[in-house]
Scaffold this motif. Structure first.
Motif, PDB file in Angstrom:
ATOM      1  N   TRP A 103     108.600  80.286  61.074  1.00 51.70           N
ATOM      2  CA  TRP A 103     108.731  81.692  60.720  1.00 51.70           C
ATOM      3  C   TRP A 103     107.544  82.168  59.884  1.00 51.70           C
ATOM      4  CZ3 TRP A 103     111.632  84.539  63.488  1.00 51.70           C
ATOM      5  CH2 TRP A 103     112.782  83.992  64.064  1.00 51.70           C
ATOM      6  N   TYR A 104     106.411  81.466  60.002  1.00 50.54           N
ATOM      7  CA  TYR A 104     105.205  81.834  59.272  1.00 50.54           C
ATOM      8  C   TYR A 104     104.117  82.116  60.298  1.00 50.54           C
ATOM      9  CZ  TYR A 104     108.018  79.476  55.741  1.00 50.54           C
ATOM     10  OH  TYR A 104     109.042  79.085  54.931  1.00 50.54           O
ATOM     11  N   PRO A 105     104.071  83.334  60.797  1.00 51.87           N
ATOM     12  CA  PRO A 105     103.258  83.600  61.985  1.00 51.87           C
ATOM     13  C   PRO A 105     101.749  83.565  61.759  1.00 51.87           C
ATOM     14  CG  PRO A 105     104.134  85.640  61.105  1.00 51.87           C
ATOM     15  CD  PRO A 105     104.781  84.538  60.326  1.00 51.87           C
ATOM     16  N   ASP A 106     101.068  83.074  62.775  1.00 53.39           N
ATOM     17  CA  ASP A 106      99.609  83.131  62.878  1.00 53.39           C
ATOM     18  C   ASP A 106      99.323  83.752  64.239  1.00 53.39           C
ATOM     19  OD1 ASP A 106     100.061  79.795  61.963  1.00 53.39           O
ATOM     20  OD2 ASP A 106      99.435  81.330  60.532  1.00 53.39           O
ATOM     21  N   PHE A 107      98.673  84.906  64.221  1.00 54.71           N
ATOM     22  CA  PHE A 107      98.521  85.675  65.459  1.00 54.71           C
ATOM     23  C   PHE A 107      97.235  85.266  66.170  1.00 54.71           C
ATOM     24  CE2 PHE A 107     102.217  87.833  64.470  1.00 54.71           C
ATOM     25  CZ  PHE A 107     102.183  88.332  63.169  1.00 54.71           C
TER      26      PHE A 107
ATOM     27  N   SER B  91     101.602  85.271  55.757  1.00 58.43           N
ATOM     28  CA  SER B  91     102.679  85.013  56.716  1.00 58.43           C
ATOM     29  C   SER B  91     103.867  84.348  56.029  1.00 58.43           C
ATOM     30  CB  SER B  91     102.163  84.144  57.859  1.00 58.43           C
ATOM     31  OG  SER B  91     101.607  82.938  57.374  1.00 58.43           O
ATOM     32  N   TYR B  92     103.937  84.500  54.715  1.00 52.05           N
ATOM     33  CA  TYR B  92     104.996  83.836  53.936  1.00 52.05           C
ATOM     34  C   TYR B  92     106.330  84.561  54.044  1.00 52.05           C
ATOM     35  CZ  TYR B  92     107.314  81.784  49.857  1.00 52.05           C
ATOM     36  OH  TYR B  92     108.198  81.151  49.034  1.00 52.05           O
ATOM     37  N   ASP B  93     106.259  85.894  54.061  1.00 50.67           N
ATOM     38  CA  ASP B  93     107.505  86.658  54.058  1.00 50.67           C
ATOM     39  C   ASP B  93     107.280  88.008  54.721  1.00 50.67           C
ATOM     40  OD1 ASP B  93     109.854  87.778  51.469  1.00 50.67           O
ATOM     41  OD2 ASP B  93     110.161  87.253  53.576  1.00 50.67           O
ATOM     42  N   THR B  94     108.340  88.523  55.333  1.00 48.40           N
ATOM     43  CA  THR B  94     108.269  89.863  55.886  1.00 48.40           C
ATOM     44  C   THR B  94     108.355  90.897  54.767  1.00 48.40           C
ATOM     45  OG1 THR B  94     110.671  89.962  56.207  1.00 48.40           O
ATOM     46  CG2 THR B  94     109.345  89.171  58.057  1.00 48.40           C
ATOM     47  N   PRO B  95     107.675  92.026  54.918  1.00 48.93           N
ATOM     48  CA  PRO B  95     106.714  92.364  55.968  1.00 48.93           C
ATOM     49  C   PRO B  95     105.424  91.556  55.829  1.00 48.93           C
ATOM     50  CG  PRO B  95     106.682  94.050  54.276  1.00 48.93           C
ATOM     51  CD  PRO B  95     107.787  93.109  53.903  1.00 48.93           C
TER      52      PRO B  95
END
Lengths: 120, 107
Positions: A103-107, B91-95
């Motif tokens: 759940w830690y995205p890299d695009f 990319s740790y947390d949304t947003p």
């Protein structure tokens, strides 16, 4: 890998548009996907994220309740339904693939983008 | 929301220079920090992920470091094709927020 967005255009405030992103060159159902936008001359804004099955979805507050992300793994396609559009939704909209398996995205792959202009 | 602040906002440098761009998060993001390069009219390109891992195909003159709240992107010897805008993204947390960008221009 190729991502091709479509569906952008000129729309009046309060109107709706549906963006599509056609994916090819990889197993679409194996990847989480996102929509990211960029207003003219501005920076990048992540707006939505969808899991591989579509069962988990996140939105930025700026679009929550107005935009809906979805996907059709059989058609290798990602969608963004945009309702109640406002002037500040004017932007280039990119679809992007998340290379991570968490759940830690890299695009790692982005489409060329489709321009949405909201104006009366 | 986690705020990402890049510095400087713009930078003039010459071919061959060593350049460092910094990115600060408003709270800890561990190492969940990516760097992207964007050229005019093009989509962003992933350079570095999880703070220091070079994306496949990206030249080794690019490197990233940091953890917690402070991160850096370094280009060891600028090449003509490196003049672009660079963004960090957590990319740790949304947003999943981006920095405001650093425009790297030719001196």
């Amino acid at each position: 890998v190729q991502l091709v967005e479509s569906g952008g255009g000129l729309v009046k405030p309060g109107g709706s548009l549906r963006l599509s992103c056609a994916a090819s060159g990889f197993t679409f159902s194996d990847y989480y996907m996102s929509w990211i936008r960029q207003a003219p001359g501005k920076g990048l804004e992540w707006i939505s994220y969808i899991s591989r099955s579509g069962g988990t979805i996140y939105y930025a507050d700026s679009v929550k309740g107005r935009f809906t992300i979805s996907r059709d793994n059989a058609q290798n396609s990602l969608y963004l339904q945009m309702n109640s559009l406002r002037d500040d939704d004017t932007a280039v909209y990119y679809c992007a693939r998340d290379k991570s398996t968490s759940w830690y995205p890299d695009f790692d792959y982005w489409g060329l983008g489709t321009l949405v202009t909201v104006s009366s | 929301d986690i705020q990402m602040t890049q510095s400087p906002s713009s930078l003039s440098a010459s071919v061959g220079d060593r350049v460092t761009i910094t990115c600060r998060a408003s709270q800890t993001i561990k190492t969940y920090l990516d760097w992207y390069q964007q050229k005019p009219g093009k989509a962003p390109k992933l350079l570095i992920y999880v703070a220091s891992t070079l994306e496949s195909g990206v030249p080794s003159r690019f490197s990233g470091s940091g953890s917690g709240t402070d991160f850096t992107l370094t280009i060891s010897s600028l090449q003509p094709e490196d003049f672009a805008t660079y963004y960090c993204q957590q990319s740790y947390d949304t947003p999943y927020t981006f920095g405001q960008g650093t425009k790297l221009e030719i001196k």
